[in-house]
Design a protein around this motif. Structure first.
Motif, PDB file in Angstrom:
ATOM      1  N   LEU A 182       0.837  -1.205   0.000  1.00  0.00           N
ATOM      2  CA  LEU A 182       0.000   0.000   0.000  1.00  0.00           C
ATOM      3  C   LEU A 182       0.874   1.258   0.000  1.00  0.00           C
ATOM      4  O   LEU A 182       0.571   2.236  -0.682  1.00  0.00           O
ATOM      5  N   LYS A 183       1.985   1.205   0.746  1.00  0.00           N
ATOM      6  CA  LYS A 183       2.905   2.355   0.792  1.00  0.00           C
ATOM      7  C   LYS A 183       3.482   2.655  -0.580  1.00  0.00           C
ATOM      8  O   LYS A 183       3.815   3.786  -0.895  1.00  0.00           O
ATOM      9  N   LEU A 184       3.643   1.613  -1.373  1.00  0.00           N
ATOM     10  CA  LEU A 184       4.185   1.777  -2.731  1.00  0.00           C
ATOM     11  C   LEU A 184       3.126   2.296  -3.707  1.00  0.00           C
ATOM     12  O   LEU A 184       3.349   2.316  -4.907  1.00  0.00           O
ATOM     13  N   ASN A 185       1.975   2.647  -3.178  1.00  0.00           N
ATOM     14  CA  ASN A 185       0.863   3.145  -4.000  1.00  0.00           C
ATOM     15  C   ASN A 185       0.331   2.090  -4.966  1.00  0.00           C
ATOM     16  O   ASN A 185      -0.264   2.408  -5.993  1.00  0.00           O
ATOM     17  N   MET A 186       0.583   0.838  -4.663  1.00  0.00           N
ATOM     18  CA  MET A 186       0.092  -0.223  -5.548  1.00  0.00           C
ATOM     19  C   MET A 186      -1.357  -0.577  -5.202  1.00  0.00           C
ATOM     20  O   MET A 186      -1.810  -0.371  -4.088  1.00  0.00           O
TER      21      MET A 186
HETATM   22  C1  LIG Z   1       2.543   7.642  -3.560  1.00  0.00           C
HETATM   23  O1  LIG Z   1       1.658   8.666  -3.927  1.00  0.00           O
HETATM   24  C2  LIG Z   1       1.818   9.845  -3.174  1.00  0.00           C
HETATM   25  C3  LIG Z   1       0.726  10.816  -3.554  1.00  0.00           C
HETATM   26  O2  LIG Z   1       0.568  10.888  -4.922  1.00  0.00           O
HETATM   27  C4  LIG Z   1       3.222  10.406  -3.407  1.00  0.00           C
HETATM   28  O3  LIG Z   1       3.425  11.544  -2.651  1.00  0.00           O
HETATM   29  C5  LIG Z   1       4.249   9.337  -3.040  1.00  0.00           C
HETATM   30  O4  LIG Z   1       5.553   9.791  -3.375  1.00  0.00           O
HETATM   31  C6  LIG Z   1       3.978   8.035  -3.750  1.00  0.00           C
HETATM   32  N1  LIG Z   1       4.860   7.017  -3.240  1.00  0.00           N
HETATM   33  C7  LIG Z   1       5.547   6.208  -4.035  1.00  0.00           C
HETATM   34  C8  LIG Z   1       6.421   5.205  -3.341  1.00  0.00           C
HETATM   35  O5  LIG Z   1       5.476   6.255  -5.245  1.00  0.00           O
END
Ligand SMILES: *[C@@H]1O[C@H](CO)[C@@H](O)[C@H](O)[C@H]1NC(C)=O
Ligand SMILES: *[C@@H]1O[C@H](CO)[C@@H](O)[C@H](O)[C@H]1NC(C)=O
Length: 641
Positions: free
Chosen positions: A306-310
């Motif tokens: 989830l932290k990886l925005n996946m």
């Molecule tokens: C995840 O998304 C947020 C908001 O768009 C961003 O600030 C963050 O850098 C992203 N994290 C990754 C690991 O890509």
């Protein structure tokens, strides 16, 4: 009336009234129809799920898929809503499900989409609870399901090449998709329905026998009106060859490897990343241990994903049960295939019987941070019952049950079960097949490894031993005159994964030798133990009282009396060895004392107040007692490696 005069129709007054009435009724129906459509979605539909940047968008707003798999065919229909509510309450927003072709088309050209197989009702239910859907229609689904969901009648063609563009396969896929896809097209997002994406085939990268095949399947769904986002799903290795132009590739894993995520970025830059199968647990095999994937191991990985925005889909969120003979088998990385157990608990966040687990509560807490609104209350826990033990009242030997089977086949040579002339010439799909012939000498019986998968061997109904992949020879003792040799061959489940799908014919797949000479002149009987057979058997007048010793294999009957509203329970058979349990005619699945699984799940909706019939087919032995427990026993555990 204006309209009618504009049309300058010369109609009588009566005809005019009639037409007006039709117009009004038509308008009401049209209004109802649009209202229904809006009900499913509850929002205006401009743009569905898109994968044009590093984040999914839905209605052009960033969207993260928090998905979970629940298979409608593994959960009693009466419990669909309970399980989906529990999914919603865990903070998931998307349901994913496979579609099992072999259940929907059990005979070529005969389709079932009703009752337990009412896919449309299932998807509508998900929509009504506010869940999106990713549909995974296969045609191959793996899923630890017999032949990965492909119908066994495909194997009647001796040249069959499954999961390729071999015409015998693609014609069958076309016919199935003609029936399936038209049912789900109106349930797509763009039409007001819950389906936001459709998966093309399943993990084809780890099969990859035909480069034309994935484009064919993609075209098969597109040409029939699927217009939502297309996806493919593969493990790291499979990603290299599993994709198809125009579909987003997603990855499957259990342990997070940063290199795998980087690799996804390399082959598919600036695209959303999704774990289509985040394995929340693992399946079990007979003769093996019960796999456990602890919450302590799992939660940090999900947190990281989830932290990886996946985006993520929990496979399984709720596993359910492989009722009947539907469980598959595994042959990769082992000397002989091992069959899947009946339970598909999978050590998933919601247990086989729908109980909350530690994983469930921890996930709910985690997912709650990804919602602006508080999550729904937890649906209440369902009660279980440990019914009083019941004792067997009657038994009927397998040999006496034979007149209740379909007409036997006489054949010079053994015929595999798929090619038997039963089930309107679709062959036998599951269960046992009895092969009998006459012998007139003692000697060594050699299976030539042609037994799929396991045979009990009898001479004149006396049990001599078991032949399987490991044991291929058996000594037959001396005796007088002509004797009957019987081989009761069990299909323990077809392989659902790996490259040997085309070799999954069952029964006797070649000659059996006695003293190095092939046996011939067989009488072959199908024992697929379908409801018709079980009902005919029940009404037989040949049942014997327990005062007489049973001769094995045999069917046993007992009565479970339920004095209040039926609750879920688990059947336990510690005094039995191997067989199948039927409750009120429904095949619950196999039990086997070698474990790991020691209890079978009995959903309450299969029972009714009053007398319930419990029938057991047992191969070898019994103490005559059937026990019930309020909790499952999946056997000795081992951590998933
Ligand atoms: C995840 O998304 C947020 C908001 O768009 C961003 O600030 C963050 O850098 C992203 N994290 C990754 C690991 O890509
Ligand atoms: C967005 O993605 C869809 C498919 O996911 C594609 O059909 C469409 O052309 C894309 N739009 C843009 C602006 O790239």
């Amino acid at each position: 009336m204006e309209i009618l005069s504009m049309l300058r129709l010369r109609l009588s007054l009566k005809q005019r009234y009639c037409l007006l009435l039709c117009f009004i009724v038509g308008s009401i129906l049209a209004y109802q129809f649009t209202r229904n459509r809006v009900d499913v979605g509850r929002m205006s539909r401009v743009e569905g799920l898109r994968a044009n940047s590093s984040q999914f968008t839905l209605e052009r707003k960033p969207f993260r898929i928090l998905g979970g798999s629940i298979h409608y065919f593994r959960v009693p229909r009466a419990y669909w809503e309970d399980r989906l509510l529990k999914m919603k309450a865990c903070g998931l927003n998307t349901l994913t499900t496979y579609v099992p072709w072999n259940l929907h088309e059990p005979e070529r050209g005969v389709f079932h989409f009703e009752d337990q197989l009412d896919l449309v009702a299932y998807l509508r239910l998900a929509a009504s609870l506010g869940l999106w859907v990713i549909l995974r229609p296969g045609p191959y689904i793996c899923a630890e399901w017999d032949l990965g969901g492909l119908p066994s009648w495909l194997l009647r063609d001796k040249n069959m090449k499954l999961r390729t563009t071999y015409p015998g396969f693609t014609d069958a896929v076309d016919s199935f998709f003609n029936h399936l896809i038209e049912k789900v097209v109106p349930l797509q997002y763009s039409k007001g329905g819950p389906i936001i994406a459709v998966q093309v085939e399943n993990e084809y990268g780890s099969y990859a026998k035909d480069e034309e095949y994935m484009p064919f399947i993609k075209e098969a769904v597109l040409s029939r009106g699927i217009s939502e986002l297309l996806l493919t799903s593969d493990n790291k290795e499979g990603l290299k060859r599993g994709g198809v132009k125009g579909a987003l590739e997603t990855i499957n894993f259990q342990k997070l490897n940063p290199n795998d995520i980087k690799y996804l970025d390399v082959i598919q830059p600036h695209k959303p990343k999704m774990v289509m199968e985040y394995w929340s647990g693992w399946f079990d095999l007979w003769g093996d241990l019960h796999h456990v994937y602890t919450a302590e191991d799992m939660i940090p990985v999900v947190t990281e994903i989830l932290k990886l925005n996946m985006s993520i889909n929990l496979y399984m969120f709720h596993g359910g049960t492989n009722f009947g003979f539907m469980s598959g088998a595994l042959a990769v990385g082992m000397p002989a295939p091992k069959a899947m157990v009946t339970s598909y608990d999978y050590d998933a966040p919601l247990s086989e019987a729908g109980d909350y687990t530690t994983k469930y509560h921890l996930l709910r807490n985690l997912f709650s941070h990804y919602h602006a609104q508080p999550l729904p209350e937890l649906p209440s826990h369902q009660e279980r019952r440990a019914y009083q033990p019941v004792v067997i009242q009657q038994h009927l030997s397998l040999w006496v049950s034979l007149p209740f089977t379909d007409k036997p086949l006489k054949s010079e040579r053994p015929v595999n079960m798929e090619n038997l002339p039963v089930n309107n010439n679709n062959g036998q799909s599951y269960g046992y097949t009895l092969y009998e012939t006459t012998i007139s000498s003692k000697g060594t019986l050699n299976s030539k490894n042609n037994i799929r998968d396991r045979a009990l061997v009898f001479v004149d109904k006396h049990f001599l031993g078991v032949l399987d992949y490991k044991t291929q020879e058996l000594a037959l003792p001396d005796g007088k005159g002509k004797r009957t040799l019987s081989l009761l061959v069990e299909n323990c489940g077809r392989v659902n994964y790996g490259k040997t799908l085309d070799e999954q014919r069952k029964g006797l797949v070649g000659d059996i030798e006695l003293n190095k000479l092939p046996l011939h002149d067989f009488i072959i009987r199908s024992l697929d133990m379908k409801p018709g057979f079980v009902n005919r058997l029940e009404s037989s007048s040949h049942w014997m009282s327990v005062r007489q010793r049973p001769s094995f294999p045999a069917f046993f009957q007992a009565t479970l009396y339920v004095n209040s509203f039926p609750k879920d329970t688990f059947i336990k058979l510690p005094g039995w060895s191997k067989g199948v349990v039927f409750i009120n005619g429904k095949n619950l699945g196999r039990y086997w004392s070698i474990g790991p699984q020691q209890t079978l799940y009995v959903p309450g909706p299969l029972l009714h107040r009053g007398d319930n019939q419990v029938m057991v087919f047992e191969e070898q032995e019994t103490d005559g007692k059937i026990l019930f427990s309020s909790s499952p026993d999946y056997g000795m555990t081992v951590d998933v490696q």
